[in-house]
Design a protein around this motif. Structure first.
Motif, PDB file in Angstrom:
ATOM      1  N   GLN A 104     134.668  88.579 -31.412  1.00  0.00           N
ATOM      2  CA  GLN A 104     135.623  89.556 -31.048  1.00  0.00           C
ATOM      3  C   GLN A 104     135.403  89.911 -29.490  1.00  0.00           C
ATOM      4  O   GLN A 104     136.085  89.311 -28.616  1.00  0.00           O
ATOM      5  CB  GLN A 104     135.632  90.899 -32.030  1.00  0.00           C
ATOM      6  N   THR A 109     127.883  87.670 -28.806  1.00  0.00           N
ATOM      7  CA  THR A 109     127.758  86.168 -29.242  1.00  0.00           C
ATOM      8  C   THR A 109     126.675  85.475 -28.676  1.00  0.00           C
ATOM      9  O   THR A 109     126.114  84.768 -29.483  1.00  0.00           O
ATOM     10  CB  THR A 109     129.473  85.680 -29.007  1.00  0.00           C
ATOM     11  N   CYS A 140     126.213  93.679 -34.104  1.00  0.00           N
ATOM     12  CA  CYS A 140     127.422  93.364 -33.721  1.00  0.00           C
ATOM     13  C   CYS A 140     128.280  94.541 -34.036  1.00  0.00           C
ATOM     14  O   CYS A 140     128.304  94.925 -35.261  1.00  0.00           O
ATOM     15  CB  CYS A 140     128.158  92.175 -34.285  1.00  0.00           C
ATOM     16  N   CYS A 142     131.360  94.705 -33.529  1.00  0.00           N
ATOM     17  CA  CYS A 142     132.875  94.434 -33.751  1.00  0.00           C
ATOM     18  C   CYS A 142     133.594  93.668 -35.184  1.00  0.00           C
ATOM     19  O   CYS A 142     134.488  94.118 -35.792  1.00  0.00           O
ATOM     20  CB  CYS A 142     133.503  93.803 -32.693  1.00  0.00           C
ATOM     21  N   THR A 143     132.941  92.587 -35.597  1.00  0.00           N
ATOM     22  CA  THR A 143     133.157  91.806 -36.310  1.00  0.00           C
ATOM     23  C   THR A 143     132.741  92.153 -37.892  1.00  0.00           C
ATOM     24  O   THR A 143     133.390  91.555 -38.813  1.00  0.00           O
ATOM     25  CB  THR A 143     132.857  90.351 -36.235  1.00  0.00           C
ATOM     26  N   GLY A 147     132.950  86.755 -40.008  1.00  0.00           N
ATOM     27  CA  GLY A 147     133.158  85.375 -39.059  1.00  0.00           C
ATOM     28  C   GLY A 147     131.813  84.662 -38.763  1.00  0.00           C
ATOM     29  O   GLY A 147     131.778  83.402 -38.998  1.00  0.00           O
TER      30      GLY A 147
END
Length: 159
Positions: A104, A109, A140, A142-143, A147
């Motif tokens: 995201q 990442t 993380c 955000c995700t 994912g």
């Protein structure tokens, strides 16, 4: 008040297959060396205390948090950063992240991808528990990880 002189020494190590020789303070952090001295900015700085995994690199075949590694520890080491993965095309892990929508904001990442690379270098068909353990040092915000787990499924599914 007298300021202390920082003593630098020549440190030799490899990054992404290229021999490096830099004059460094023994207490310079690897994350700063990679980003500032070598301009490899894919490795991120976030928590700075080894809790988030954004700065993850592979050193001598093991996943490490580069914010916790000092220059004196990298003498003769072999280090791989996120930049080592894609040369002419994306690495399969990066491709799986794209296909699965496993990013995201993208800040975590590089660390996630490097953590998975370290795992898959060691074990071709990891179990879900092994994947979760390998990613446990990477945060993380955000995700929600779904994912990322889909990307792992893409990477590890048998033909």
């Amino acid at each position: 008040m007298e300021s202390k002189k920082v003593i630098e020494r020549v440190t030799r190590f490899k990054v992404n297959g290229k021999q490096q020789e830099l004059s460094l303070s023994p207490t310079s952090r690897l994350v700063d060396i990679v980003r500032d001295s070598l301009s490899l900015t894919g490795t991120k700085i976030a928590c700075e205390v080894g809790r988030c995994g954004a700065c993850s690199v592979i050193m001598n075949g093991k996943l490490v948090n580069s914010c916790l590694i000092m220059a004196y520890q990298i003498e003769d080491a072999e280090i791989f950063t996120i930049e080592s993965l894609a040369e002419e095309k994306l690495h399969p892990i990066q491709e799986a992240f794209l296909q699965a929508g496993a990013l995201q904001c993208g800040y975590c990442t590089p660390g996630m991808v490097i953590a998975l690379k370290a795992l898959l270098d060691d074990k071709e068909q990891p179990t879900k528990k092994e994947v979760l353990t390998a990613l446990s040092g990477n945060l993380c915000r955000c995700t929600g990880y779904e994912g990322i787990l889909r990307a792992v499924d893409l990477l590890t599914q048998k033909d």
